[in-house]
Design a protein around this motif. Structure first.
Motif: not given
Length: 250
Positions: A187-188, A190, A192
């Motif tokens: 998540k950190k 980014q 997808n």
């Protein structure tokens, strides 16, 4: 009328028709048997694949950095466990000689980043470790008296075999935060979902001692959903009717 029927029955073309009809019926029955086998496969194997367990997680490898407190090469791993159990309905005594996982293929973005890892032998505290010495393109678990994932051994009466499918080098993440949780790295960084999605295909062969071999092809969609948000996600597959085992000639 009876005399006429006898005359027809005595003619050569009548015998030829009967023979052709018999051959057609036999070929039709054989075709039905082959079609049934292709659809259902083996229905009473000595050992069966009873469950597939998948654990998807967010991970990171520490790298040196002089500019930030933390630096990680982010990767996403999928640990796959295959449960091989003895068929209680099979009456004869058999033993596993080996379980083979091969013909491994991946359909994915950044396909070259995907690697297959065997269990790590050195580290007692974890089953898998993403190091080059653990990279494989085929695994063979030998049948013995006891199981050991790290030594690639399975009990000859059934057990578990495992491997890791990992998408490495997804991103470099750096930070000066006081604490970093590996579960949050995807998540950190980014990453997808489209970058992670892949279809893993491989052959699983159950080889019996001094007997038959049974093979199936397995397709898995990886990773498990929500791994980006949750950091770790797992799934157990028990409906295995689509994975048809067929006998392999020795």
């Amino acid at each position: 009328m009876i005399k006429r029927l006898k005359n027809i029955a005595n003619k050569r073309y009548f015998h030829t028709i009967i023979i052709c009809l018999i051959i057609f019926i036999l070929l039709f029955i054989l075709g039905i048997i082959i079609l049934k086998y292709n659809i259902e496969g083996e229905t009473n194997m000595p050992f069966e694949l009873t469950k597939i367990s998948i654990i998807s997680s967010s991970e990171g490898l520490d790298v040196e950095s002089v500019e930030t407190k933390w630096a990680f090469d982010v990767y996403q791993s999928n640990d796959i466990y295959l449960y091989i159990d003895k068929n209680k309905n099979y009456k004869k005594t058999e033993a596993i000689e080996s379980i083979i996982i091969d013909n491994i293929n991946v359909d994915s973005q950044k396909k070259d980043n995907v690697k297959i890892y065997k269990p790590d032998l050195e580290n007692e505290n974890q089953i898998f470790k993403n190091v080059e010495s653990n990279v494989v393109n085929k695994l063979e678990y030998k049948g013995t008296m006891e199981s050991s994932l790290k030594h690639l051994l399975i009990s000859n009466q059934g057990g578990i075999v495992a491997f890791r499918c990992s998408k490495d080098n997804l991103a470099r993440y750096t930070s000066n935060d006081e604490e970093i949780k590996h579960q949050e790295l995807l998540k950190k960084a980014q990453i997808n979902q489209q970058e992670l999605d892949m279809t893993l295909t491989f052959d699983l062969t159950i080889k019996l001692a001094e007997s038959n071999q049974y093979k199936t092809t397995i397709n898995l969609k990886l990773p498990i959903e929500n791994v980006i948000e949750q950091g770790t996600a797992s799934k157990e597959i028990t409906n295995l009717k689509d994975f048809i085992f067929k006998r392999v000639n020795n």
